[in-house]
Design a protein around this motif. Structure first.
Motif, PDB file in Angstrom:
ATOM      1  N   ILE A  69      -4.091  -7.879  -7.356  1.00  0.00           N
ATOM      2  CA  ILE A  69      -3.311  -8.699  -6.173  1.00  0.00           C
ATOM      3  C   ILE A  69      -4.389  -9.110  -5.191  1.00  0.00           C
ATOM      4  O   ILE A  69      -5.356  -8.685  -4.891  1.00  0.00           O
ATOM      5  N   VAL A  70      -4.236 -10.574  -5.000  1.00  0.00           N
ATOM      6  CA  VAL A  70      -5.297 -11.371  -4.283  1.00  0.00           C
ATOM      7  C   VAL A  70      -4.689 -11.866  -2.941  1.00  0.00           C
ATOM      8  O   VAL A  70      -3.563 -12.075  -2.843  1.00  0.00           O
ATOM      9  N   ARG A  71      -5.810 -11.800  -1.988  1.00  0.00           N
ATOM     10  CA  ARG A  71      -5.465 -12.252  -0.895  1.00  0.00           C
ATOM     11  C   ARG A  71      -6.678 -13.242  -0.336  1.00  0.00           C
ATOM     12  O   ARG A  71      -7.937 -12.878  -0.352  1.00  0.00           O
ATOM     13  N   ASN A  72      -6.222 -14.374  -0.067  1.00  0.00           N
ATOM     14  CA  ASN A  72      -7.201 -15.392   0.595  1.00  0.00           C
ATOM     15  C   ASN A  72      -7.042 -15.377   1.844  1.00  0.00           C
ATOM     16  O   ASN A  72      -6.356 -15.387   2.749  1.00  0.00           O
ATOM     17  N   PHE A  73      -8.603 -15.888   2.491  1.00  0.00           N
ATOM     18  CA  PHE A  73      -8.704 -15.867   3.827  1.00  0.00           C
ATOM     19  C   PHE A  73      -8.947 -17.394   4.498  1.00  0.00           C
ATOM     20  O   PHE A  73      -9.647 -18.109   3.706  1.00  0.00           O
TER      21      PHE A  73
ATOM     22  N   MET B 119      -6.355  -3.258   1.475  1.00  0.00           N
ATOM     23  CA  MET B 119      -7.164  -4.556   1.700  1.00  0.00           C
ATOM     24  C   MET B 119      -8.132  -4.041   2.599  1.00  0.00           C
ATOM     25  O   MET B 119      -9.191  -4.709   2.848  1.00  0.00           O
ATOM     26  N   ARG B 120      -7.742  -3.361   3.668  1.00  0.00           N
ATOM     27  CA  ARG B 120      -8.674  -3.003   4.843  1.00  0.00           C
ATOM     28  C   ARG B 120      -9.791  -2.245   4.176  1.00  0.00           C
ATOM     29  O   ARG B 120     -11.133  -2.412   4.584  1.00  0.00           O
TER      30      ARG B 120
ATOM     31  N   GLU C 167     -14.201 -14.692   1.017  1.00  0.00           N
ATOM     32  CA  GLU C 167     -12.862 -15.392   1.143  1.00  0.00           C
ATOM     33  C   GLU C 167     -12.021 -14.893   0.482  1.00  0.00           C
ATOM     34  O   GLU C 167     -10.689 -15.172   0.813  1.00  0.00           O
ATOM     35  N   VAL C 168     -12.137 -13.722  -0.638  1.00  0.00           N
ATOM     36  CA  VAL C 168     -11.082 -13.446  -1.241  1.00  0.00           C
ATOM     37  C   VAL C 168     -11.143 -11.978  -1.396  1.00  0.00           C
ATOM     38  O   VAL C 168     -12.213 -11.379  -1.772  1.00  0.00           O
TER      39      VAL C 168
ATOM     40  N   GLU D 271       4.848 -14.137   2.323  1.00  0.00           N
ATOM     41  CA  GLU D 271       4.466 -14.342   3.636  1.00  0.00           C
ATOM     42  C   GLU D 271       3.374 -13.763   4.400  1.00  0.00           C
ATOM     43  O   GLU D 271       2.683 -14.342   5.101  1.00  0.00           O
ATOM     44  N   ALA D 272       2.933 -12.504   3.734  1.00  0.00           N
ATOM     45  CA  ALA D 272       2.116 -11.838   4.151  1.00  0.00           C
ATOM     46  C   ALA D 272       0.573 -12.234   3.522  1.00  0.00           C
ATOM     47  O   ALA D 272      -0.432 -11.716   3.736  1.00  0.00           O
TER      48      ALA D 272
END
Length: 818
Positions: free
Chosen positions: A814-818, A749-750, A770-771, A802-803
């Motif tokens: 794999i998705v990560r929202n900010f 992700m980084r 944002e994603v 939780e992460a």
């Protein structure tokens, strides 16, 4: 052509010329055998055997049977003589005939391509198409088999005219007889009829020649007369001398056709023809014997190509003729004529053939490969082993590894390393040790069960006895020999005498049994896994003592077990409550399947049993029939290899060094070089569960976990906790994998965020994304580089959510929202 010239040269001799003449006549007759005028087989007023012996009846039976061989197709739902089909039925019949080759002509081609002499014909197919032949086979099997063998031989020679140079006769083997008789239910009403019996083969004689067609020389004029056909049971009745009555004298002519003298005649052994002959003892299966009775035994005679087709210890179904023969000794003893009985076999089917890898259907293979594609298949297999027993995951994994087995190795054909995993179950009463063994007996393709008190040294290895047929000393294999390429289960292992226990040392490691008795010096194969169950001294396991103080087993026998499972009945209120609920629910669920099938009862709904101890669903359980096929398929087709770059070799070396150090200081199980081989064997067995061709790092981790669990559970309670801490670095836990996967995902992700930032600067955009999205395939590839092969559980876990991560399976990102 050269081949035709060679065949013409072979026709010059008597036998070949006779057979070839029959073949030529048969080709002429075979082209129009459908058009021959038939005889009404049902219109007879003489005994059936006399009716079958008439020439016109034999010709009509052969015509009907050959028409059946040439026209029957599987899938036909019409009768052979039913011509009043509607238009749709006629079209369906024509379409079936155009697309499907005749079933039995196809079988004949396969038979001839492998140079065999047995044509398997289904009794159900005959009943569907030519019911009168099926009925007569049941009532007069011996006469019908002669006619059908002759018809099959002529039909094969019509398709392959030179096949007589390979096989002189084709034998029709009737399978799928619907009625199964018990050995103890055979009575006089079954004599000379077709019977189907099942049991276990306990003894097998050698193969000897039996007279089939006899030629005789007249002593006075030297004229040779014959051939005279000899009945296949003529040599089975015993005479006053105790030997077999001479079949040659029984079939000798009464008068010489050349000099009209009354003999004497001498058998011409060079021109006479023989067939293979073998006797076996068939014993009832232990599970089918009524309570309080001993298993019955019946002699079975194998002829021609059936010899050596079954081995002692195999469970078989035999279809044959129930015959009788005059027994002189029984008559002398009883004072009135007594006949001994036996079964003359026509067809044999092994129990393990039903689930063997060679007989699996395409649907079964697809199901097996679909199961193997599940990354959690090992956990599902452990859950499916003995599902009626609560808990004991470690023991069930050991049983699974023993049932799947490892890969035997032969170094330069000189040093053989066994591939079977031996397991010892040691524990308190009531911990389901015997039930585990019984389950393994029912699940393994080939298993022999014995108990410590009921088994002696010769009963486990081999004994020498005098053969009643040849009066010679012969070897009879014990439980370990009968379980060759299978599993030998020994209950009450601690109750065995020390002398009997030492006799299996060689069988457990070298997997052979050396015999030197009664002038017989030989070595028998005993390539089987040993699963034994034992009780501690005094009945219960004392955690304050070492293993050697708890059980009366010597170090040499303990070292030969790859895995040691100590089962303790520990008082735990929470676990005891779950166990009581599980047992109560099991009794509530125990409705006979037969009652459900006929509608007398309904299957109860599962409530508490819907989830197992670790929270997994009961739907993950594999059906027992499919599990047996999966085990058989893995044992036959999967041979995992140990490759250099797929597992950590230094880890095994350091583990062995520390195990040796701890075992010398703390007691317990003595660690030797055999335990390194045990780790390799268990890792190969774990890879077999996944049907893999090589051993991976997670297979080795599972094997190391089993070895450490065996070692630590056998220690005193006071040192177990310190040992678990010192060996924690060798056991890869789930938490370690989760932290490592989270680190990999954060790193990805980084990098993705850095890429998006650089891209926006180049495009001069001010909006912060944002994603962030990462492809799932890339994450799985990075995990495989770290020897983590399954990320599905991690993506469903709480740490993943939780992460701030979520999984989109539709787009596989794999998705990560900010």
């Amino acid at each position: 052509d050269e081949e035709d010239d060679r065949l013409v040269g072979m026709e010059e001799d008597f036998d070949g010329g006779l057979r070839r003449t029959e073949a030529e006549e048969d080709v002429d007759m075979g082209d129009d055998f459908e058009g021959l005028e038939g005889v009404n087989l049902e219109a007879f007023d003489v005994p059936l055997r006399e009716w079958i012996a008439q020439a016109q009846t034999r010709n009509e039976i052969q015509r009907k049977f050959r028409k059946f061989l040439s026209e029957f197709r599987e899938g036909e739902e019409f009768l052979e003589n039913f011509d009043d089909l509607d238009e749709a039925g006629q079209k369906r019949r024509e379409r079936l005939e155009a697309t499907t080759p005749p079933t039995y002509e196809d079988r004949i081609r396969h038979m001839c391509s492998s140079n065999r002499a047995a044509l398997e014909v289904s009794y159900l197919h005959l009943m569907q198409t030519v019911p009168i032949l099926a009925l007569w086979i049941d009532e007069a099997p011996r006469d019908m088999f002669d006619v059908l063998n002759e018809a099959a031989t002529r039909h094969v020679l019509r398709l392959f005219p030179s096949y007589h140079t390979i096989r002189d006769e084709i034998h029709v083997r009737v399978s799928d007889v619907p009625i199964l008789d018990s050995l103890r239910d055979l009575r006089t009403s079954h004599l000379d009829g077709l019977v189907k019996v099942s049991g276990v083969i306990t003894r097998r004689s050698g193969v000897s020649p039996q007279l089939k067609m006899a030629f005789y020389d007249c002593i006075k004029c030297k004229f040779t007369t014959g051939p005279y056909r000899c009945d296949d049971t003529s040599s089975s009745s015993t005479g006053p001398e105790g030997g077999d009555r001479d079949a040659s004298e029984e079939n000798a002519p009464t008068m010489c056709p050349e000099c009209d003298s009354e003999g004497p005649f001498k058998l011409n052994s060079s021109r006479s023809r023989y067939r293979n002959y073998q006797k076996l003892n068939l014993q009832e299966r232990p599970g089918s014997v009524p309570p309080g009775r001993v298993p019955r035994t019946k002699e079975v005679v194998f002829l021609d190509d059936l010899v050596d087709i079954a081995r002692p210890g195999e469970e078989v179904e035999i279809t044959g003729v129930f015959c009788s023969s005059y027994d002189y000794f029984l008559t002398q003893r009883s004072g009135f004529p007594v006949f001994s009985t036996h079964v003359s076999a026509n067809h044999i089917r092994k129990k393990e053939d039903a689930s063997s890898a060679s007989n699996l259907s395409e649907a079964d293979r697809k199901l097996i490969l679909d199961l193997a594609s599940d990354p959690n298949i090992a956990k599902r297999i452990v859950q499916s082993i003995a599902p009626s027993i609560y808990g004991h995951e470690h023991t069930k994994m050991a049983l699974a590894m023993s049932l799947f087995g490892a890969v035997p190795k032969n170094v330069d054909d000189k040093h053989r390393i066994r591939g079977d995993v031996n397991v010892l179950l040691l524990g308190d009463p009531g911990t389901a040790k015997s039930q585990m063994l019984k389950y393994a007996e029912a699940t393994a393709p080939r298993a022999v069960y014995s108990t410590g008190k009921g088994a002696s040294a010769v009963g486990l290895t081999a004994s020498v006895h005098k053969d009643p047929l040849t009066k010679e000393w012969t070897l009879e294999g014990g439980a370990l020999v009968l379980a060759d390429r299978g599993v030998c289960l020994i209950d009450e292992f601690d109750k065995m005498n020390e002398q009997d226990r030492t006799s299996i040392h060689e069988a457990m490691e070298q997997q052979s049994i050396s015999i030197s008795k009664a002038g017989i010096v030989t070595s028998l194969q005993a390539r089987c896994a040993v699963i034994a169950a034992a009780n501690p001294i005094g009945g219960r396991y004392d955690s304050s003592c070492t293993l050697s103080e708890n059980v009366e087993l010597t170090d040499p026998i303990l070292q030969r077990f790859d895995c040691l499972c100590v089962l303790q009945d520990v008082v735990d209120p929470v676990a005891d409550e779950r166990l009581a609920q599980f047992v109560t629910e099991s009794h509530m669920m125990s409705v006979p399947t037969s009652d459900i099938a006929r509608g007398a009862a309904t299957a109860p709904e599962r409530t508490r049993l819907s989830s197992t101890e670790d929270g997994s669903s009961a739907d993950d359980l594999i059906p027992q029939s499919l599990l047996r096929k999966y085990i058989q398929y893995a044992r036959a087709n999967c041979r995992p290899a140990l490759r250099g770059g797929t597992f950590d070799q230094e880890k095994i070396a350091s583990l062995y060094v520390q195990l040796r150090k701890e075992s010398s200081s703390s007691g317990g199980v003595p660690i030797a070089v055999r335990h390194i081989e045990s780790i390799m064997r268990m890792s190969e067995a774990h890879a077999k569960m996944h049907l893999r061709d090589y051993v991976r790092d997670d297979d080795m981790d599972a094997s190391i976990k089993m070895m450490l669990e065996s070692f630590i559970s056998a220690q005193k309670f006071s040192v177990r906790r310190s040992l678990r801490r010192s060996f924690a670095k060798f056991m890869s836990s789930g938490e370690d994998r989760v932290h490592l996967l989270l680190h990999i995902l954060q790193d990805m992700m980084r990098n993705e965020a850095m890429y998006q930032t650089i891209r926006q600067r180049q495009l001069k955009e001010k909006d912060v994304p944002e994603v962030l999205e990462v492809p799932l395939e890339e994450f799985e590839s990075r995990a495989r580089d770290r020897r983590i092969y399954d990320v599905a559980d991690f993506c469903k876990g709480t740490e993943f959510e939780e992460a701030g991560y979520s999984l989109d399976m539709r787009r596989r990102v794999i998705v990560r929202n900010f």
